[in-house]
Motif scaffolding. Structure first.
Motif, PDB file in Angstrom:
ATOM      1  N   PRO A   9      -4.219   1.478 -11.800  1.00 55.77           N
ATOM      2  CA  PRO A   9      -5.080   0.322 -11.534  1.00 55.77           C
ATOM      3  C   PRO A   9      -5.644  -0.254 -12.822  1.00 55.77           C
ATOM      4  CG  PRO A   9      -5.582   2.130 -10.044  1.00 55.77           C
ATOM      5  CD  PRO A   9      -4.662   2.683 -11.092  1.00 55.77           C
TER       6      PRO A   9
ATOM      7  N   TYR B 240      -4.835   5.362  -7.752  1.00 57.94           N
ATOM      8  CA  TYR B 240      -4.079   5.272  -6.521  1.00 57.94           C
ATOM      9  C   TYR B 240      -4.076   6.645  -5.850  1.00 57.94           C
ATOM     10  CZ  TYR B 240      -2.337   0.850  -8.410  1.00 57.94           C
ATOM     11  OH  TYR B 240      -2.243  -0.408  -8.924  1.00 57.94           O
TER      12      TYR B 240
ATOM     13  N   THR C 278      -5.688  -0.474   0.572  1.00 57.89           N
ATOM     14  CA  THR C 278      -5.477  -0.508  -0.868  1.00 57.89           C
ATOM     15  C   THR C 278      -6.732  -1.009  -1.547  1.00 57.89           C
ATOM     16  OG1 THR C 278      -4.224  -1.575  -2.671  1.00 57.89           O
ATOM     17  CG2 THR C 278      -4.441  -2.816  -0.627  1.00 57.89           C
TER      18      THR C 278
END
Length: 202
Positions: free
Chosen positions: A90, A97, A24
């Motif tokens: 984000p 993402y 991530t």
């Protein structure tokens, strides 16, 4: 929706810490103390992160209830999964993402259709779009601002300005082969022309 945010690696030390392969762009948010994560296999979880720290460039986590090396080793290769709102974006405007990028149409700046993104590959050096062409072939497009000039989530497209050979490499190879074949044919023809007068004189 659920997204894989990390994979547990080997145990570190004897107090239950594990190394993790981060998947991530927001580890502070997804992998911070107190985070509760689903797992794959599901029988292992859910897991609650108790502590986290960086050691020699690697993120180390310890989970609630895991107190020794044996417990940590039992978690090896487990995927950590976070629940993410599909509409969430984000904090940084130029970050995305993976699920937002999958299935985007890829076009060049002049509007030429290239294909669609089927996967985002995260390599140590850079991220790559795996783009499926209309004929079923795949092409890898580096996700860097020099090449990917625009991501338009509203229009569901990624606009790229590819350098020569990135997209049309097969065409260039074919052209090179054609050029070589043409050169060979021309040379053979020239050789034939040179011999014709000698034959005629005999």
């Amino acid at each position: 929706m659920q997204l894989v945010v990390a994979r547990i690696g080997r145990a570190h030390g004897i107090k239950g810490e594990v190394t993790v392969e981060v998947r991530t762009d927001e580890p502070e948010k997804r992998l911070g103390p107190g985070a509760v994560l689903a797992t794959e296999p599901s029988s292992v979880g859910p897991l609650t992160i108790e502590t986290g720290r960086v050691h020699s460039g690697r993120l180390l986590l310890r989970f609630a209830g895991v107190r020794d090396r044996g417990g940590a080793e039992a978690l090896r290769n487990t995927l950590l999964i976070a629940d993410v709102d599909p509409e969430e974006r984000p904090e940084e405007p130029d970050e995305y993402y993976d699920h937002q990028l999958i299935d985007l149409d890829v076009v060049t700046v002049d509007g030429t259709e290239i294909g669609r993104i089927t996967e985002v590959s995260h390599l140590p050096s850079q991220d790559l779009f795996v783009v499926e062409r209309p004929d079923g072939d795949e092409v890898l497009v580096p996700f860097v601002e020099e090449i990917v000039v625009e991501i338009d989530l509203d229009e569901q497209r990624a606009v790229i300005d590819p350098p020569p050979g990135l997209i049309d490499d097969r065409a260039e190879v074919a052209s090179a082969r054609d050029a070589d074949a043409q050169a060979e044919q021309t040379a053979a023809s020239a050789d034939g022309d040179d011999s014709a007068p000698e034959d005629a004189g005999r």
